[in-house]
Design a protein around this motif. Structure first.
Motif, mmCIF file in Angstrom:
data_model
loop_
_atom_site.group_PDB
_atom_site.id
_atom_site.type_symbol
_atom_site.label_atom_id
_atom_site.label_comp_id
_atom_site.label_asym_id
_atom_site.label_seq_id
_atom_site.Cartn_x
_atom_site.Cartn_y
_atom_site.Cartn_z
ATOM 1 N N VAL A 188 0.864 -1.475 0.173
ATOM 2 C CA VAL A 188 0.046 0.429 -0.212
ATOM 3 C C VAL A 188 1.071 1.237 0.221
ATOM 4 C CG1 VAL A 188 -1.504 1.366 1.043
ATOM 5 C CG2 VAL A 188 -1.697 -0.927 0.986
ATOM 6 N N GLU A 189 0.576 2.410 -0.548
ATOM 7 C CA GLU A 189 1.623 3.153 -1.126
ATOM 8 C C GLU A 189 0.484 4.100 -0.684
ATOM 9 O OE1 GLU A 189 4.522 5.534 -4.312
ATOM 10 O OE2 GLU A 189 4.054 3.719 -4.683
ATOM 11 N N VAL A 190 0.455 5.555 0.050
ATOM 12 C CA VAL A 190 -0.046 6.493 0.209
ATOM 13 C C VAL A 190 0.634 7.652 0.024
ATOM 14 C CG1 VAL A 190 -1.014 8.445 2.059
ATOM 15 C CG2 VAL A 190 -1.213 5.634 2.728
ATOM 16 N N LEU A 191 0.119 8.151 -1.181
ATOM 17 C CA LEU A 191 0.833 9.519 -1.968
ATOM 18 C C LEU A 191 0.308 10.495 -1.591
ATOM 19 C CD1 LEU A 191 0.253 7.943 -5.549
ATOM 20 C CD2 LEU A 191 2.097 7.685 -4.200
ATOM 21 N N ASP A 192 -0.630 10.872 -0.839
ATOM 22 C CA ASP A 192 -1.106 11.909 -0.278
ATOM 23 C C ASP A 192 -2.264 11.629 0.735
ATOM 24 O OD1 ASP A 192 -2.543 14.227 0.146
ATOM 25 O OD2 ASP A 192 -3.176 14.779 -1.763
ATOM 26 N N PRO A 193 -1.358 11.471 2.316
ATOM 27 C CA PRO A 193 -2.330 11.506 3.233
ATOM 28 C C PRO A 193 -3.727 12.309 3.702
ATOM 29 C CG PRO A 193 -0.090 12.006 4.493
ATOM 30 C CD PRO A 193 -0.663 12.324 2.193
#
Length: 270
Positions: A26-31
């Motif tokens: 899982v990649e969170v690019l914008d929290p």
């Protein structure tokens, strides 16, 4: 502007591509699109898990989480999506496809990626702890508009004294209808957006219910409210546009902060 038909389309994306495929990363690019959860929670809780069969309620989409080889249990988490004004779910068959500028989350799987894309970030994604948390989250919503019977629909409208546009877009009255759907339904039913719910006749309610289901049936199949020439939606964004039924110039106003389009001939003022 995702409404019930759009979210049904996103549910199909999940069901077709992401069910029972282990999440590898899982990649969170914008929290900023996360609600009631953190990047750390997503990136630690989800890798190694599968998503079960998704379900939609109103404008909300739920993807239950479970361990591979097990069913989702009531104490397992659920991914919950709300798409706000500009959100969407995109499946990419090939991992490593260039990111879109508005891709905010990436759920990587063995043979592709599920991406949550959102320009305005007005809503977002949650990871609930269990099924009870999902029930609490949805507890203020009215019944889902898709499967509403005529009797239920009549009861919901009789329970409020509101202008029709405001009542139909109120998610606590009915879940799933937004601006485009409501304007389309009212135009087809020949009812003015300011018409009071308490002034509806039995035939008005029956006609409104029939048009609601006709519009939803076609829109769900298309995955959006169709911008066809025979639909009000196909003309609403054009200045000085004619009514697609009678040719009368369409009118525009704001009701409750919502841009509203109607035909003064087909939908006479109450």
């Amino acid at each position: 502007m995702p409404e019930l038909p759009d979210v049904e389309g996103f549910r199909r994306v999940l069901a077709q591509h992401a069910v029972d495929r282990p999440i590898t990363r899982v990649e969170v690019l914008d929290p900023q699109v996360l609600r009631d959860t953190s990047p750390r929670q997503l990136t630690t809780a989800l890798p190694g898990t599968d998503l079960a069969k998704p379900r939609r309620y109103g404008k909300w989409l739920m993807a239950p989480v479970h361990q591979p080889g097990h069913r989702h249990g009531k104490d397992d988490p659920t991914l919950v999506f709300h798409f706000g004004m500009t959100g969407s779910l995109i499946w990419n068959d090939a991992a490593g496809e260039p990111l879109h500028p508005h891709d905010r989350l990436v759920f990587a799987m063995e043979d592709g990626e599920l991406r949550y894309r959102d320009m305005r970030k007005l809503q977002g994604v949650r990871l609930t702890g269990n099924d009870h948390d999902v029930e609490v989250l949805l507890s203020d919503l009215g019944p889902d508009a898709k499967d509403l019977s005529l009797a239920e629909f009549r009861d919901r409208l009789q329970g409020v004294r509101r202008q029709l546009k405001a009542a139909l877009t109120d998610q606590s009255v009915l879940a799933g209808l937004g601006n485009l759907l409501t304007d389309e339904i009212l135009w087809r039913a020949g009812l003015h957006p300011r018409h009071l719910t308490t002034d509806l006749s039995s035939s008005d309610v029956a006609r409104l219910h029939e048009e609601l289901h006709d519009v939803l049936r076609v829109s769900i199949r298309r995955g959006c409210v169709p911008p066809d020439d025979s639909w009000l939606t196909g003309w609403r964004d054009q200045p000085e546009a004619p009514c697609p039924r009678c040719g009368t110039p369409l009118r525009r106003m704001h009701l409750g902060g919502r841009a509203t389009v109607w035909c003064p001939h087909c939908q006479p003022a109450p």
